[in-house]
Design a protein around this motif. Structure first.
Motif, mmCIF file in Angstrom:
data_model
loop_
_atom_site.group_PDB
_atom_site.id
_atom_site.type_symbol
_atom_site.label_atom_id
_atom_site.label_comp_id
_atom_site.label_asym_id
_atom_site.label_seq_id
_atom_site.Cartn_x
_atom_site.Cartn_y
_atom_site.Cartn_z
ATOM 1 N N ALA A 91 6.471 0.346 5.685
ATOM 2 C CA ALA A 91 6.169 -0.749 6.748
ATOM 3 C C ALA A 91 4.742 -2.040 6.226
ATOM 4 O O ALA A 91 5.358 -2.568 6.685
ATOM 5 C CB ALA A 91 6.052 -0.253 8.283
ATOM 6 N N GLY A 92 4.072 -1.490 5.389
ATOM 7 C CA GLY A 92 3.397 -2.721 5.296
ATOM 8 C C GLY A 92 2.135 -2.310 4.549
ATOM 9 O O GLY A 92 2.020 -0.628 4.561
ATOM 10 N N LEU A 93 0.508 -2.360 4.437
ATOM 11 C CA LEU A 93 -0.423 -2.311 3.568
ATOM 12 C C LEU A 93 -1.816 -2.888 4.392
ATOM 13 O O LEU A 93 -1.500 -4.386 4.341
ATOM 14 C CB LEU A 93 -0.177 -2.527 1.672
ATOM 15 N N ALA A 94 -2.611 -2.281 4.353
ATOM 16 C CA ALA A 94 -3.443 -2.642 5.580
ATOM 17 C C ALA A 94 -5.129 -2.516 4.524
ATOM 18 O O ALA A 94 -5.320 -1.792 4.141
ATOM 19 C CB ALA A 94 -3.707 -2.976 7.337
ATOM 20 N N PHE A 95 -5.176 -3.827 4.051
ATOM 21 C CA PHE A 95 -6.906 -3.504 3.550
ATOM 22 C C PHE A 95 -7.891 -4.450 4.072
ATOM 23 O O PHE A 95 -7.723 -5.373 5.295
ATOM 24 C CB PHE A 95 -7.015 -3.905 2.269
ATOM 25 N N VAL A 96 -9.099 -3.599 4.285
ATOM 26 C CA VAL A 96 -10.478 -4.204 5.027
ATOM 27 C C VAL A 96 -10.862 -6.069 4.393
ATOM 28 O O VAL A 96 -10.779 -7.417 4.033
ATOM 29 C CB VAL A 96 -11.667 -3.947 5.101
ATOM 30 N N VAL A 97 -10.686 -4.964 2.461
ATOM 31 C CA VAL A 97 -11.042 -6.527 1.346
ATOM 32 C C VAL A 97 -10.298 -6.955 0.730
ATOM 33 O O VAL A 97 -9.158 -5.983 0.057
ATOM 34 C CB VAL A 97 -12.141 -6.160 0.459
ATOM 35 N N GLU A 98 -9.646 -7.986 -0.132
ATOM 36 C CA GLU A 98 -9.174 -8.638 -1.037
ATOM 37 C C GLU A 98 -9.478 -9.079 -1.147
ATOM 38 O O GLU A 98 -10.588 -10.028 -1.244
ATOM 39 C CB GLU A 98 -7.711 -9.079 -0.481
ATOM 40 N N LEU A 99 -9.503 -8.835 -3.091
ATOM 41 C CA LEU A 99 -9.972 -10.079 -4.345
ATOM 42 C C LEU A 99 -8.734 -10.686 -4.418
ATOM 43 O O LEU A 99 -8.452 -9.737 -6.023
ATOM 44 C CB LEU A 99 -10.295 -8.866 -5.602
ATOM 45 N N ASP A 100 -8.572 -11.419 -4.073
ATOM 46 C CA ASP A 100 -7.805 -12.224 -4.767
ATOM 47 C C ASP A 100 -7.142 -12.768 -5.867
ATOM 48 O O ASP A 100 -6.281 -13.408 -6.786
ATOM 49 C CB ASP A 100 -7.902 -14.104 -3.432
ATOM 50 N N PHE A 101 -8.568 -12.654 -6.791
ATOM 51 C CA PHE A 101 -8.330 -13.112 -8.793
ATOM 52 C C PHE A 101 -7.574 -12.322 -9.138
ATOM 53 O O PHE A 101 -7.669 -12.172 -9.677
ATOM 54 C CB PHE A 101 -10.012 -13.234 -8.976
ATOM 55 N N LEU A 102 -7.568 -11.213 -8.575
ATOM 56 C CA LEU A 102 -7.273 -9.782 -9.330
ATOM 57 C C LEU A 102 -5.431 -9.760 -8.773
ATOM 58 O O LEU A 102 -5.036 -9.075 -9.409
ATOM 59 C CB LEU A 102 -7.554 -8.601 -9.332
ATOM 60 N N GLY A 103 -4.880 -10.737 -8.456
ATOM 61 C CA GLY A 103 -3.764 -10.606 -8.150
ATOM 62 C C GLY A 103 -2.800 -9.547 -7.871
ATOM 63 O O GLY A 103 -1.294 -9.028 -7.630
ATOM 64 N N GLY A 104 -3.465 -8.670 -6.899
ATOM 65 C CA GLY A 104 -2.770 -6.780 -6.245
ATOM 66 C C GLY A 104 -0.992 -7.236 -5.583
ATOM 67 O O GLY A 104 -0.222 -7.036 -5.077
ATOM 68 N N ARG A 105 -2.026 -8.564 -4.395
ATOM 69 C CA ARG A 105 -0.958 -8.616 -3.901
ATOM 70 C C ARG A 105 -0.082 -9.024 -4.340
ATOM 71 O O ARG A 105 1.759 -8.448 -3.694
ATOM 72 C CB ARG A 105 -1.223 -10.034 -2.694
ATOM 73 N N LYS A 106 0.722 -9.781 -5.517
ATOM 74 C CA LYS A 106 1.753 -9.528 -6.043
ATOM 75 C C LYS A 106 2.281 -8.590 -6.475
ATOM 76 O O LYS A 106 3.718 -8.473 -6.785
ATOM 77 C CB LYS A 106 1.636 -11.110 -8.132
ATOM 78 N N LYS A 107 1.506 -7.236 -6.809
ATOM 79 C CA LYS A 107 2.349 -6.163 -7.364
ATOM 80 C C LYS A 107 2.419 -5.040 -6.251
ATOM 81 O O LYS A 107 3.256 -4.491 -6.560
ATOM 82 C CB LYS A 107 0.813 -5.134 -7.937
ATOM 83 N N LEU A 108 2.074 -5.957 -5.252
ATOM 84 C CA LEU A 108 2.390 -5.306 -3.948
ATOM 85 C C LEU A 108 3.933 -6.282 -3.308
ATOM 86 O O LEU A 108 4.453 -5.706 -1.756
ATOM 87 C CB LEU A 108 1.763 -5.174 -3.012
ATOM 88 N N LYS A 109 4.670 -7.322 -4.320
ATOM 89 C CA LYS A 109 5.621 -7.966 -3.739
ATOM 90 C C LYS A 109 6.885 -7.685 -3.310
ATOM 91 O O LYS A 109 7.218 -6.235 -3.218
ATOM 92 C CB LYS A 109 6.244 -8.809 -4.668
ATOM 93 N N GLY A 110 6.916 -7.953 -2.424
ATOM 94 C CA GLY A 110 8.111 -7.067 -1.252
ATOM 95 C C GLY A 110 7.421 -6.393 0.138
ATOM 96 O O GLY A 110 8.501 -6.345 1.110
ATOM 97 N N TYR A 111 6.372 -5.864 -0.195
ATOM 98 C CA TYR A 111 6.075 -5.905 0.691
ATOM 99 C C TYR A 111 4.782 -6.244 1.871
ATOM 100 O O TYR A 111 4.407 -6.866 1.380
ATOM 101 C CB TYR A 111 4.936 -3.824 0.685
ATOM 102 N N PRO A 112 4.678 -6.364 2.982
ATOM 103 C CA PRO A 112 4.166 -6.639 4.100
ATOM 104 C C PRO A 112 2.321 -6.282 4.021
ATOM 105 O O PRO A 112 2.062 -5.666 3.621
ATOM 106 C CB PRO A 112 4.177 -6.721 5.540
ATOM 107 N N VAL A 113 1.592 -7.397 3.351
ATOM 108 C CA VAL A 113 0.421 -7.489 2.542
ATOM 109 C C VAL A 113 -0.899 -7.828 3.998
ATOM 110 O O VAL A 113 -0.408 -8.888 4.271
ATOM 111 C CB VAL A 113 -0.506 -7.237 1.302
ATOM 112 N N LYS A 114 -1.566 -6.988 4.679
ATOM 113 C CA LYS A 114 -2.676 -8.353 5.153
ATOM 114 C C LYS A 114 -3.512 -7.383 4.914
ATOM 115 O O LYS A 114 -4.033 -5.829 4.555
ATOM 116 C CB LYS A 114 -1.783 -7.127 7.288
ATOM 117 N N SER A 115 -4.538 -8.452 4.949
ATOM 118 C CA SER A 115 -6.613 -8.109 5.055
ATOM 119 C C SER A 115 -7.222 -9.541 5.402
ATOM 120 O O SER A 115 -7.062 -9.712 6.100
ATOM 121 C CB SER A 115 -6.729 -7.951 3.282
#
Ligand code: AMP
Length: 175
Positions: free
Chosen positions: A144-168
């Protein structure tokens, strides 16, 4: 003024190896107000997502995932490092920011068609979270989605999770 979650995250340079700036959430977890605020913010962030249960990733994901699930009236699913789960399980290996590892989930943890929210403390390259998503999907569940307290934007994890709702909640734009 609203409490700053970032101020409660300890930055440990060169852990677990040189060049990695470790974002240590144990200081946030130990602070009652910051812990409560982080769980409230997670609950708000996932408010628009529909899910039946929360899959939380060992080990810091357990702290946030169980508090969030309890607040929202959901059960939890343990996503663990190899060799920890006692019953029949499946394994997914993945690349980490610093190395290689695998995650396991009990075969009966997710029933086909069930909607699962994945929770961890931190999104770095996204390998860990993607492995957890694969485990859910291999068992017939839906992420349904993925939720994190912290996101390291410069490592591009969000791109790897493309297609899923990502909240941080807290972002770092550089090491
Ligand atoms: P990744 O698979 O690269 O997204 O890494 C995410 C997982 O590794 C999470 O479970 C984090 O707890 C941990 N992790 C990776 N990098 C860091 C970091 N810089 N600070 C704290 N935890 C990290």
């Amino acid at each position: 003024m609203a409490l700053s979650l970032k101020k409660h995250i300890r930055e440990v340079p060169d852990f677990p190896k040189k060049g990695i700036g470790f974002k240590d959430v144990t200081t946030l977890l130990a602070h009652p107000g910051a812990f409560r605020e982080s769980v409230s913010q997670l609950a708000r962030a996932v408010g628009s997502l529909k899910f039946d249960s929360v899959a939380m990733i060992e080990s810091r994901g357990f702290a946030f995932g169980s508090a969030l699930a309890h607040k929202l009236g959901r059960g939890v699913i343990l996503v663990r490092k190899p060799g920890k789960l006692p019953a029949a399980k499946i394994r997914q290996s993945y690349a980490l920011e610093y190395g290689r590892d695998a995650l396991e989930m009990h075969r009966d943890a997710v029933r086909p068609g069930r909607r699962v929210l994945i929770v961890d403390d931190l999104l770095a390259t996204g390998g860990t979270a993607l492995a957890a998503a694969r485990l859910v999907e291999r068992l017939g569940g839906r992420v349904a989605g993925l939720a994190f307290v912290v996101e390291l934007d410069f490592l591009g994890g969000r791109k790897k999770l493309k297609g899923y709702p990502v909240k941080s909640l807290v972002h770092y734009s550089s090491e």
